[in-house]
Write a protein that holds these residues in place. Structure first.
Motif, PDB file in Angstrom:
ATOM      1  N   ALA A   1       0.829  -1.205   0.000  1.00 46.24           N
ATOM      2  CA  ALA A   1       0.000   0.000   0.000  1.00 46.24           C
ATOM      3  C   ALA A   1       0.863   1.254   0.000  1.00 46.24           C
ATOM      4  O   ALA A   1       0.541   2.245  -0.678  1.00 46.24           O
ATOM      5  CB  ALA A   1      -0.918  -0.010   1.221  1.00 46.24           C
ATOM      6  N   TRP A   2       1.950   1.225   0.724  1.00 45.64           N
ATOM      7  CA  TRP A   2       2.871   2.366   0.791  1.00 45.64           C
ATOM      8  C   TRP A   2       3.471   2.648  -0.584  1.00 45.64           C
ATOM      9  O   TRP A   2       3.542   3.805  -1.011  1.00 45.64           O
ATOM     10  CB  TRP A   2       3.964   2.037   1.804  1.00 45.64           C
ATOM     11  N   LEU A   3       3.868   1.614  -1.299  1.00 50.71           N
ATOM     12  CA  LEU A   3       4.456   1.807  -2.630  1.00 50.71           C
ATOM     13  C   LEU A   3       3.448   2.349  -3.632  1.00 50.71           C
ATOM     14  O   LEU A   3       3.774   3.203  -4.450  1.00 50.71           O
ATOM     15  CB  LEU A   3       5.032   0.492  -3.158  1.00 50.71           C
ATOM     16  N   THR A   4       2.207   1.846  -3.592  1.00 50.95           N
ATOM     17  CA  THR A   4       1.216   2.298  -4.571  1.00 50.95           C
ATOM     18  C   THR A   4       0.791   3.747  -4.334  1.00 50.95           C
ATOM     19  O   THR A   4       0.220   4.376  -5.221  1.00 50.95           O
ATOM     20  CB  THR A   4      -0.041   1.399  -4.559  1.00 50.95           C
ATOM     21  N   ASN A   5       1.085   4.273  -3.144  1.00 44.59           N
ATOM     22  CA  ASN A   5       0.800   5.683  -2.839  1.00 44.59           C
ATOM     23  C   ASN A   5       2.046   6.559  -2.912  1.00 44.59           C
ATOM     24  O   ASN A   5       2.039   7.698  -2.436  1.00 44.59           O
ATOM     25  CB  ASN A   5       0.183   5.799  -1.441  1.00 44.59           C
ATOM     26  N   MET A   6       3.111   6.046  -3.516  1.00 45.04           N
ATOM     27  CA  MET A   6       4.379   6.764  -3.587  1.00 45.04           C
ATOM     28  C   MET A   6       4.202   8.138  -4.261  1.00 45.04           C
ATOM     29  O   MET A   6       3.559   8.253  -5.299  1.00 45.04           O
ATOM     30  CB  MET A   6       5.383   5.934  -4.376  1.00 45.04           C
ATOM     31  N   PRO A   7       4.777   9.207  -3.670  1.00 43.76           N
ATOM     32  CA  PRO A   7       4.644  10.537  -4.275  1.00 43.76           C
ATOM     33  C   PRO A   7       5.555  10.720  -5.484  1.00 43.76           C
ATOM     34  O   PRO A   7       6.652  10.148  -5.549  1.00 43.76           O
ATOM     35  CB  PRO A   7       5.065  11.467  -3.124  1.00 43.76           C
ATOM     36  N   LEU A   8       5.079  11.532  -6.422  1.00 42.09           N
ATOM     37  CA  LEU A   8       5.810  11.831  -7.654  1.00 42.09           C
ATOM     38  C   LEU A   8       6.193  13.297  -7.701  1.00 42.09           C
ATOM     39  O   LEU A   8       5.518  14.164  -7.128  1.00 42.09           O
ATOM     40  CB  LEU A   8       4.949  11.503  -8.875  1.00 42.09           C
ATOM     41  N   LYS A   9       7.271  13.583  -8.414  1.00 40.65           N
ATOM     42  CA  LYS A   9       7.648  14.959  -8.701  1.00 40.65           C
ATOM     43  C   LYS A   9       6.622  15.572  -9.665  1.00 40.65           C
ATOM     44  O   LYS A   9       5.822  14.854 -10.280  1.00 40.65           O
ATOM     45  CB  LYS A   9       9.042  14.993  -9.337  1.00 40.65           C
ATOM     46  N   PRO A  10       6.632  16.901  -9.849  1.00 40.38           N
ATOM     47  CA  PRO A  10       5.741  17.517 -10.843  1.00 40.38           C
ATOM     48  C   PRO A  10       5.934  16.902 -12.229  1.00 40.38           C
ATOM     49  O   PRO A  10       6.996  16.353 -12.536  1.00 40.38           O
ATOM     50  CB  PRO A  10       6.168  18.991 -10.815  1.00 40.38           C
ATOM     51  N   VAL A  11       4.902  17.004 -13.065  1.00 40.13           N
ATOM     52  CA  VAL A  11       4.890  16.305 -14.358  1.00 40.13           C
ATOM     53  C   VAL A  11       6.036  16.712 -15.274  1.00 40.13           C
ATOM     54  O   VAL A  11       6.428  15.939 -16.150  1.00 40.13           O
ATOM     55  CB  VAL A  11       3.547  16.520 -15.086  1.00 40.13           C
ATOM     56  N   ASP A  12       6.581  17.897 -15.114  1.00 40.69           N
ATOM     57  CA  ASP A  12       7.633  18.374 -16.018  1.00 40.69           C
ATOM     58  C   ASP A  12       9.037  18.083 -15.506  1.00 40.69           C
ATOM     59  O   ASP A  12      10.021  18.588 -16.045  1.00 40.69           O
ATOM     60  CB  ASP A  12       7.474  19.875 -16.282  1.00 40.69           C
ATOM     61  N   HIS A  13       9.162  17.259 -14.479  1.00 41.77           N
ATOM     62  CA  HIS A  13      10.472  16.987 -13.892  1.00 41.77           C
ATOM     63  C   HIS A  13      11.224  15.956 -14.727  1.00 41.77           C
ATOM     64  O   HIS A  13      10.742  14.852 -14.953  1.00 41.77           O
ATOM     65  CB  HIS A  13      10.315  16.468 -12.457  1.00 41.77           C
ATOM     66  N   PRO A  14      12.453  16.269 -15.193  1.00 45.79           N
ATOM     67  CA  PRO A  14      13.237  15.293 -15.957  1.00 45.79           C
ATOM     68  C   PRO A  14      13.955  14.319 -15.033  1.00 45.79           C
ATOM     69  O   PRO A  14      13.940  14.474 -13.810  1.00 45.79           O
ATOM     70  CB  PRO A  14      14.247  16.183 -16.694  1.00 45.79           C
ATOM     71  N   VAL A  15      14.598  13.331 -15.611  1.00 50.06           N
ATOM     72  CA  VAL A  15      15.473  12.435 -14.858  1.00 50.06           C
ATOM     73  C   VAL A  15      16.868  13.047 -14.855  1.00 50.06           C
ATOM     74  O   VAL A  15      17.420  13.340 -15.921  1.00 50.06           O
ATOM     75  CB  VAL A  15      15.516  11.030 -15.489  1.00 50.06           C
TER      76      VAL A  15
END
Length: 287
Positions: free
Chosen positions: A63-77
């Motif tokens: 459950a913790w992994l499926t709720n993992m936060p993401l950077k903003p959509v325009d963030h590159p690697v």
């Protein structure tokens, strides 16, 4: 386990003003840009005819992994030295996890997530991490002593008179110590194999031959799974990984790049990973 899931839901809802003393979200203390709308669960729509991996079959780590936060959509690697590696249009998103070390490569990331998770749910201290068939470390022992290596590279532990304080500095020193010694071969000591039909959030796909001295290997994390409502053997995956050199952990995107082509089929995922050699699915023994 039900109480653990309720605890995770509770801390997911706890936010605070960013400061040195308190994280934005207590379930993800490493997150610097937490946004409840930019989590894996909320950012990726479930494809038509499929359903997300059932919550009743999840443990708290899943459950913790499926709720993992993401950077903003325009963030590159980007690499650890801030050099851009990949644009946002070629990926599904970047995990909101800073690059804390040059050791933060794909097998290190797998164990880093476990350590961060255990810190969030306050179960880290006694959790054993194996480096090989004889060397096991834990945060509890680290706080009460010192790990070192002898001239032959064997791991030694020496108990010290004064306990280290469990704080942010010591946590990341311990994390760096572990990541500096984890590779794909060491990671396998902490895992057990999983059949394709049992792939779930939190599983790892590892391409490494422990009997081949030239095998470098590759480790992918399955962050989420969707299951066909009419055929339980038909699953879709949201995989991601770090890499060499150390860089952002990101969710991969299937080819061809298209607005609605975000999930991998099991066969498509294996084909994508085939450049690294044959692989197998695993899960952590103690989670």
């Amino acid at each position: 386990m039900k109480s653990c899931l309720l605890y995770l839901l509770a801390i997911l809802m706890m936010t605070a003003t960013a400061s040195m003393a308190e994280p934005i979200n207590k379930a993800y203390p490493f997150s610097m840009e937490y946004n409840k709308d930019r989590t894996i669960l909320n950012a990726f729509r479930t494809p038509a005819g499929f359903e997300r991996y059932p919550s009743k079959k999840m443990n708290i780590y899943m459950a913790w992994l499926t709720n993992m936060p993401l950077k903003p959509v325009d963030h590159p690697v980007v690499k650890w030295d801030t050099q851009k590696m990949m644009g946002p249009d070629s990926i599904n998103g970047v995990i909101d996890l800073g690059i804390t070390s040059m050791n933060q490569k794909d097998p290190d990331v797998a164990i880093e997530f476990v350590i961060e998770f255990l810190r969030a749910v306050r179960q880290l201290e006694q959790f054993p991490i194996l480096f090989n068939d004889k060397d096991t470390v834990s945060y509890e022992r680290y706080l009460s002593g010192k790990y070192a290596t002898d001239a032959r590279g064997n791991l030694l532990y020496k108990k010290e008179g004064e306990l280290r304080e469990s704080n942010e500095k010591e946590f990341y020193r311990f994390l760096e110590f572990v990541m500096g010694r984890i590779d794909n071969k060491a990671l396998l000591y902490n895992l057990m194999p999983v059949d394709d039909k049992d792939v779930a959030p939190g599983c790892l796909y590892i391409q490494f031959d422990p009997n081949d001295p030239d095998s470098i290997g590759h480790t992918a994390i399955i962050f989420d799974v969707a299951i066909n409502q009419n055929n339980a053997n038909d699953i879709l995956l949201l995989p991601g990984w770090g890499g060499v050199p150390a860089h952002n952990v990101y969710l991969a995107r299937p080819l061809p790049i298209a607005p609605n082509n975000l999930w991998f089929s099991l066969e498509g995922f294996k084909k994508r990973m085939s450049e690294y050699g044959p692989g197998k699915f695993y899960k952590f023994k103690l989670l």
